[in-house]
Design an enzyme around this catalytic site. Structure first.
Site, mmCIF file in Angstrom:
data_model
loop_
_atom_site.group_PDB
_atom_site.id
_atom_site.type_symbol
_atom_site.label_atom_id
_atom_site.label_comp_id
_atom_site.label_asym_id
_atom_site.label_seq_id
_atom_site.Cartn_x
_atom_site.Cartn_y
_atom_site.Cartn_z
ATOM 1 N N GLY A 103 0.760 -1.280 -0.063
ATOM 2 C CA GLY A 103 -0.010 -0.056 0.116
ATOM 3 C C GLY A 103 0.775 1.520 0.038
ATOM 4 O O GLY A 103 1.023 1.916 1.039
ATOM 5 N N GLU A 219 12.919 -3.877 -3.941
ATOM 6 C CA GLU A 219 12.143 -4.045 -5.051
ATOM 7 C C GLU A 219 12.783 -3.918 -6.441
ATOM 8 O O GLU A 219 12.393 -4.643 -7.423
ATOM 9 C CB GLU A 219 10.676 -3.364 -4.934
ATOM 10 C CG GLU A 219 9.757 -3.365 -5.998
ATOM 11 C CD GLU A 219 8.746 -2.542 -5.787
ATOM 12 O OE1 GLU A 219 7.284 -2.779 -6.315
ATOM 13 O OE2 GLU A 219 8.606 -1.411 -4.898
#
Length: 363
Positions: A103, A219
């Site tokens: 999120g 990431e």
């Protein structure tokens, strides 16, 4: 003495070596493998692109499951989480029983993540989270979401943010709406939070920006080691499609592009291994993101090029809810690879300012 200047130790001058061995000795030495030497084996090709589509069809590799938890959250909990958080979540992530979504992005805060407006208010030992997140991958399947929210009223930019852990099963407080993409799939979602309960912060209240940036480095960088398994499978599929269509026999430019894709994939792997566990290099995650984003987008272009005009038609009759095959979906999905996870422009700005020391871009 030189090798040609006479008989060396154990060598009888003027007689062939085979003549000095009895028949039994010679047979035993021929039957016995020579120490330090491996038996001759056929040449190995680490990827079907090494054969350019000929011969063996490799077994499909399984798709990545739970990679957001495994590759992003788990290392973050190890680095920043407390013992209770690690004991609660790491075993389930490792067993593949606990799935997570991320999120971060909001309608007004994508690449400029510091502009987020989602808020969280302390409620005893927990928080109540209100706001909207967008482009949330796999939100419908996830059990948990890690949310970046403002826990300090009136704070701006990267100050006053906290990294919160939010259970997704909260009817009436969390609403997930899928976003249908042009590929026909809906990996991305909008997530609306209305007083959703968060069970705690990772890294402590107000330290969310530091934790979030550490996760983004994973990431964009070394977490792509797992992603590259899927890349290799996709490249093999494209090579086989090129071989089946006969393009490899008469198009040297296409052959060159396929070989270049294979070589670049190997280079990305070595670069990810080189930076594995490295800290203090602000440019490494951005370089990795530029490498794999551009590579995957070019692979999507090759996926339709190798099939020629046939790539424009779907596998079945046209309908308003059109069907696509795997290579067509690959082409459409990879259009976003240079945007999501931090656009190429953002990555180049990071490298320019933090690595090369160039003047900051006007804001």
């Amino acid at each position: 003495m030189g090798r040609t200047g006479g008989a060396g130790p154990g060598r009888a001058s003027g007689r062939p070596r085979s003549a000095r061995l009895g028949a039994g000795t010679r047979r035993r030495r021929l039957d016995r493998p020579r120490l330090g030497r491996r038996p001759r084996q056929p040449p190995r090709h680490p990827h079907p692109a090494g054969r350019l589509g000929r011969g063996v069809r490799p077994r499909p590799r399984p798709a990545r499951l739970g990679h957001i938890g495994e590759n992003l959250l788990a290392p973050t909990l190890i680095a920043h989480g407390d013992k209770e958080q690690q004991a609660r979540h790491l075993p389930g992530i490792a067993r593949g029983e606990e799935f997570w979504c991320q999120g971060y992005s909001e309608p007004g805060a994508g690449s400029d993540l510091a502009s987020i407006r989602t808020t969280a208010v302390a409620d005893g030992h927990r928080y109540r989270v209100t706001g909207q997140k967008i482009w949330t991958s796999l939100a419908r399947e996830a059990h948990w979401c890690f949310v970046l929210a403002r826990t300090e009223p009136g704070s701006t930019r990267h100050r006053g943010l906290s990294f919160l852990l939010v259970p997704m099963d909260q009817p009436g407080r969390i609403d997930v709406r899928p976003i249908r993409q042009m590929s026909g799939t809906s990996e991305f979602n909008e997530v609306f939070l209305d007083g959703a309960e968060a069970v705690g912060t990772v890294g402590g209240e107000g330290n969310g920006w530091r934790v979030a940036m550490g996760l983004l480095a994973l990431e964009r960088g070394v977490s792509t080691l797992a992603q590259q398994i899927g890349f290799e499978e996709e490249l093999g599929r494209v090579v086989r499609a090129a071989a089946a269509g006969g393009a490899l026999g008469h198009d040297p430019v296409l052959r060159d592009r396929l070989i270049r894709q294979w070589a670049e994939l190997r280079t990305m792997r070595w670069n990810a291994l080189r930076t594995l566990g490295a800290t203090g290099d602000p440019g490494a995650p951005s370089v990795a993101k530029l490498l794999w984003g551009g590579w995957h987008r070019r692979l999507g272009e090759l996926a339709v090029q190798v099939r020629g005009a046939a790539a424009a038609a779907g596998p079945g009759p046209w309908t308003p809810s059109y069907e696509l095959d795997a290579l067509q979906r690959l082409f459409l999905f990879t259009r976003a690879d240079t945007i999501y996870g931090g656009s190429d422009e953002i990555q180049r700005t990071i490298i320019a300012e933090r690595v090369l020391g160039l003047p900051r871009e006007p804001r």
